[in-house]
Design a protein around this motif. Structure first.
Motif, PDB file in Angstrom:
ATOM      1  N   MET B  55       0.828  -1.219   0.000  1.00 52.08           N
ATOM      2  CA  MET B  55       0.000   0.000   0.000  1.00 52.08           C
ATOM      3  C   MET B  55       0.856   1.260   0.000  1.00 52.08           C
ATOM      4  N   GLU B  56       1.994   1.189   0.707  1.00 53.06           N
ATOM      5  CA  GLU B  56       2.868   2.369   0.754  1.00 53.06           C
ATOM      6  C   GLU B  56       3.444   2.678  -0.623  1.00 53.06           C
ATOM      7  N   LEU B  57       3.854   1.630  -1.341  1.00 55.11           N
ATOM      8  CA  LEU B  57       4.364   1.862  -2.703  1.00 55.11           C
ATOM      9  C   LEU B  57       3.259   2.433  -3.590  1.00 55.11           C
ATOM     10  N   ALA B  58       2.036   1.929  -3.406  1.00 55.73           N
ATOM     11  CA  ALA B  58       0.911   2.432  -4.205  1.00 55.73           C
ATOM     12  C   ALA B  58       0.634   3.899  -3.866  1.00 55.73           C
ATOM     13  N   ARG B  59       0.691   4.210  -2.595  1.00 59.90           N
ATOM     14  CA  ARG B  59       0.425   5.600  -2.169  1.00 59.90           C
ATOM     15  C   ARG B  59       1.427   6.550  -2.838  1.00 59.90           C
ATOM     16  N   TYR B  93     -15.915   7.128  11.607  1.00 60.36           N
ATOM     17  CA  TYR B  93     -16.554   8.187  12.400  1.00 60.36           C
ATOM     18  C   TYR B  93     -15.568   9.231  12.933  1.00 60.36           C
ATOM     19  N   ASN B  94     -14.308   8.854  13.124  1.00 61.19           N
ATOM     20  CA  ASN B  94     -13.326   9.848  13.591  1.00 61.19           C
ATOM     21  C   ASN B  94     -12.549  10.451  12.430  1.00 61.19           C
ATOM     22  N   THR B  95     -11.913   9.572  11.665  1.00 61.90           N
ATOM     23  CA  THR B  95     -11.074  10.071  10.566  1.00 61.90           C
ATOM     24  C   THR B  95     -11.917  10.478   9.354  1.00 61.90           C
ATOM     25  N   LYS B  96     -13.137   9.967   9.293  1.00 63.23           N
ATOM     26  CA  LYS B  96     -14.081  10.281   8.196  1.00 63.23           C
ATOM     27  C   LYS B  96     -13.590   9.766   6.848  1.00 63.23           C
ATOM     28  N   VAL B  97     -13.037   8.566   6.831  1.00 67.87           N
ATOM     29  CA  VAL B  97     -12.584   8.037   5.539  1.00 67.87           C
ATOM     30  C   VAL B  97     -13.794   7.564   4.725  1.00 67.87           C
ATOM     31  N   LYS B  98     -13.659   7.634   3.415  1.00 61.77           N
ATOM     32  CA  LYS B  98     -14.691   7.118   2.518  1.00 61.77           C
ATOM     33  C   LYS B  98     -14.232   5.828   1.853  1.00 61.77           C
ATOM     34  N   VAL B  99     -12.959   5.522   2.067  1.00 61.59           N
ATOM     35  CA  VAL B  99     -12.373   4.362   1.397  1.00 61.59           C
ATOM     36  C   VAL B  99     -11.502   3.582   2.386  1.00 61.59           C
ATOM     37  N   MET B 310      -4.387   1.373  -5.909  1.00 67.38           N
ATOM     38  CA  MET B 310      -4.321   2.007  -7.236  1.00 67.38           C
ATOM     39  C   MET B 310      -5.716   2.123  -7.861  1.00 67.38           C
ATOM     40  N   ILE B 311      -6.495   1.043  -7.772  1.00 69.92           N
ATOM     41  CA  ILE B 311      -7.847   1.068  -8.363  1.00 69.92           C
ATOM     42  C   ILE B 311      -8.731   2.068  -7.615  1.00 69.92           C
ATOM     43  N   GLN B 312      -8.654   2.034  -6.301  1.00 73.83           N
ATOM     44  CA  GLN B 312      -9.494   2.934  -5.501  1.00 73.83           C
ATOM     45  C   GLN B 312      -9.116   4.398  -5.726  1.00 73.83           C
ATOM     46  N   ALA B 313      -7.811   4.679  -5.803  1.00 79.70           N
ATOM     47  CA  ALA B 313      -7.367   6.066  -5.961  1.00 79.70           C
ATOM     48  C   ALA B 313      -7.843   6.632  -7.299  1.00 79.70           C
ATOM     49  N   LYS B 314      -7.763   5.806  -8.329  1.00 81.70           N
ATOM     50  CA  LYS B 314      -8.211   6.257  -9.657  1.00 81.70           C
ATOM     51  C   LYS B 314      -9.725   6.523  -9.624  1.00 81.70           C
ATOM     52  N   ALA B 315     -10.458   5.598  -9.002  1.00 75.59           N
ATOM     53  CA  ALA B 315     -11.912   5.782  -8.916  1.00 75.59           C
ATOM     54  C   ALA B 315     -12.244   7.010  -8.068  1.00 75.59           C
ATOM     55  N   TYR B 316     -11.467   7.229  -7.027  1.00 70.48           N
ATOM     56  CA  TYR B 316     -11.700   8.381  -6.145  1.00 70.48           C
ATOM     57  C   TYR B 316     -11.529   9.685  -6.933  1.00 70.48           C
TER      58      TYR B 316
END
Lengths: 299, 370
Positions: B55-59, B93-99, B310-316
């Motif tokens: 995930m870090e490499l993808a980020r 609920y705290n960080t409010k992530v959508k993904v 990678m897939i999620q970031a592109k969709a985001y």
């Protein structure tokens, strides 16, 4: 179809051997102190992890200790000593102080649970929670076929160790002055003090011997299946069940209970799922608590 | 004339429809945080570490590509139902992530799936999905669906390896149960026979009674659906008592931990794999970067975790964070050339198909069976 019975008998003896090694030390300590020493489980893990450090974790030491069977035996001996030392330190700096304050068995139990948790966490910090193995490559493992049941070299060592330690310890406790002192402390610690027995010194030695046996158990489990910091609780639970059903405080009873437990567990899951193994072990414990609470052999 | 007008109107409607579908990736300027559920402590923390590495490499690659300029991943130490629920509640609920990018332990995912579905949070699993996790709106996997993998394994065993009887040791979770069920179904459809199946807890290390029973049955194949050191011990103990059957595992068997515990006993073990057969330059580049950075080759969880981000970031970026739109985008994934294999999402139930290959352990290495 090949008969499964010889292998089930072999499996029962192997499992019983491991439980017996834990029960031997646990029973010895319980006999002298009358409390459930939960740190006994983590002491076993410390023995195993010491050998892991010497043979695998530290490269320079590993090169030395893996040279031959002789050097490996030295590493095992150091592991046993490390477990014995931990047992001694726990008694000296924790249990002795509680004895001085005349703490109740419940306080001892809670204190030992606390020490168990701390030492387990300490192992996880030092060695991570990853599963580790002490054994070499499986291809090199020697197995013995005994009447159709196969056991490995390490498992044979487990069984032989149990028999040797049981008889040595039994004879030593029966014949030596030390053994008579342990018996006197077990009967009544106050009277033992009055008649001049150095009870604290004897109890310290009991912890050293009991923990050393636990250390050997941890090392052999490490060679057989592997090590993880949480291994102590599983070992302890089975050792305690074996002690109770065999006769708590009785050296021979603990071993007898261990092998009975091994056989009941392994034959109990012959026709049902292996996941019932623990339920069978605790079921046997409950039966004994209801029907024969003193265990197979009385102290 | 009337016909021409109708055609013209239809063309205009189609053009409007195409125009409103916004497939263009628009760079996101602000800070974006994804969540991740990874076991970072405990017996399987090594798997969590590998997922985090991927995930870090993808980020970093996402930031380099510029589609999300300030991109973060909040890692939560989670595995089972309880820790995963706590982690997901904190993330949503705290960080409010959508993904939520990655998780791999099915009981943990099953526990939190109702929350992520209710809150419309896009959630990716890096493990193969059992039937219980298919047909969700916002939950996906980059990994092949268990049904697909188990069918391919049964077909390979029966048709290619000519193995007609099988015993199964499987995880006592819906993951293991799904493999057992689907493998048995397909294997027996083909004419094979499953002689016995044995469920084991995720932390099991003692398989002696099970392998003794299997030895007596003498099946052609021993299928072991487990992971990490437990799988290694199952293989080791099977060989120690003299089980001579071919041993086969799912994609999770392709793990150095298994070889470390089982040692030479793992020689000849067959595993299914979705790794690209002919890795592209991108895949080789990823593998080289991963090895240079973390000192080992990426495993199946690392590659799937990379692809998930990678897939999620592109969709985001395409949907500007709208998760309904993201779910539609992800469902449209066809032949995505990921580092974990070619990913195609089935729009019917969100199951993923990937080309499957088989590998065998030879001299301590997983080698593709040609």
């Amino acid at each position: 179809m090949e008969s499964i019975v010889p292998q089930l008998i072999a499996n029962s003896i192997i499992a019983g051997g491991i439980y017996a090694l834990v029960a031997l030390g646990f029973n010895l300590i319980y006999g002298a102190t009358k409390f459930f020493n939960l740190t006994h489980g983590v002491t076993a893990a410390i023995g195993g992890y010491t050998v892991y450090y010497l043979t695998k974790k530290n490269e320079a030491l590993g090169m030395f200790f893996n040279q031959s069977t002789g050097t490996l035996v030295v590493a095992v001996f150091i592991g046993i000593l490390a477990a014995a030392l931990i047992g001694f330190l726990l008694d000296r700096f924790l249990y002795k102080k509680l004895r001085d304050r005349k703490a109740s068995p419940m306080v001892f139990l809670v204190a030992s649970l606390g020490a168990f948790t701390c030492l387990q966490a300490f192992l996880a910090i030092l060695f991570t929670s990853q599963f580790q193995t002490l054994g070499g490559n499986s291809g090199d493992i020697v197995t013995f076929n005994i009447l159709g049941g196969i056991i490995t070299e390490v498992q044979a060592v487990v069984v032989v160790s149990v028999v040797l330690i049981m008889f040595t310890l039994g004879i030593f406790l029966k014949k030596s002055l030390f053994g008579k002192s342990v018996e006197a402390i077990s009967d009544d610690v106050h009277v033992a003090k009055i008649v001049g027995i150095h009870t604290e010194k004897i109890i310290s030695w009991v912890f050293v011997i009991g923990s050393a046996i636990a250390g050997l158990a941890g090392i052999l489990v490490g060679f057989d299946t592997g090590l993880e910091p949480t291994m102590g609780m599983n070992l302890l639970l089975k050792g305690v069940i074996a002690s109770i059903i065999g006769g708590i405080g009785n050296v021979y009873g603990g071993v007898l209970g261990a092998f009975l437990l091994g056989f009941v567990e392994n034959f109990g899951i012959w026709k049902i799922s292996g996941e019932w193994k623990d339920a069978i072990a605790f079921g046997l414990l409950i039966v004994f608590l209801l029907v024969r609470p003193q265990g197979i052999l009385k102290r | 004339m009337q016909k021409r007008i109708i055609i013209a109107v239809l063309v205009i409607v189609v053009l409007i429809f195409i125009g409103t579908r916004n497939n263009e990736v628009k760079p996101i300027e602000g800070k974006v945080v994804f969540g991740a559920l990874t076991p970072l402590t405990g017996q399987v923390s090594v798997l969590g570490e590998r997922m985090r590495n991927g995930m870090e490499l993808a980020r970093e690659d996402v930031m380099k590509s510029g589609i999300i300029k300030d991109f973060h991943i909040e890692y939560q130490d989670a595995l089972d139902g309880k820790s995963s629920t706590n982690a997901v509640q904190k993330l949503i609920y705290n960080t409010k992530v959508k993904v939520i990018s990655s998780a791999f332990f099915i009981p943990g995912i099953e526990a939190v799936a109702p929350i992520t579905e209710k809150e419309k949070v896009i959630f990716f699993n890096t493990a193969a999905n059992p039937e219980t996790l298919l047909n969700k709106e916002y939950l996906f996997s980059t990994n092949v669906a268990i049904r697909e993998d188990a069918y391919r394994m049964a077909e390979y065993a029966y048709n290619t390896a000519n193995l007609k009887t099988a015993a199964i040791i499987h995880l006592q979770t819906s993951f293991g149960e799904s493999y057992r069920m689907n493998f048995t179904k397909r294997f027996e459809e083909l004419g094979g026979k499953v002689t016995s199946a044995h469920a084991k807890a995720p932390d099991a290390n003692d398989y002696r009674t099970e392998v003794a029973r299997i030895k007596a049955e003498n099946p052609d194949l021993l299928l072991v659906i487990h992971f990490g050191s437990s799988l290694g011990n199952a293989v080791k103990q099977a060989r120690e008592v003299g089980v001579r059957s071919v041993i086969m595992g799912d994609y999770e068997s392709e793990d150095p931990t298994v070889l470390g515990v089982a040692g030479a006993a793992a020689e000849g073990m067959i595993t299914s794999s979705s790794q690209p057969q002919n890795p592209s330059n991108d895949v080789v580049d990823f593998q080289n970067r991963y090895k240079a950075r973390f000192g080992e080759m990426p495993d199946v969880l690392a590659t799937n975790a990379y692809d998930a981000v990678m897939i999620q970031a592109k969709a985001y970026a395409t949907c500007a964070g709208d998760t309904d739109c993201m779910a539609r985008e992800i469902k449209d994934t066809k032949n995505y050339a990921g580092v974990s294999g070619n990913i195609t999402v089935d729009t019917k139930d969100n199951s993923v198909t990937k080309p499957t290959i088989f590998k065998v352990v030879k001299d301590g290495q997983f080698v593709e069976i040609k």
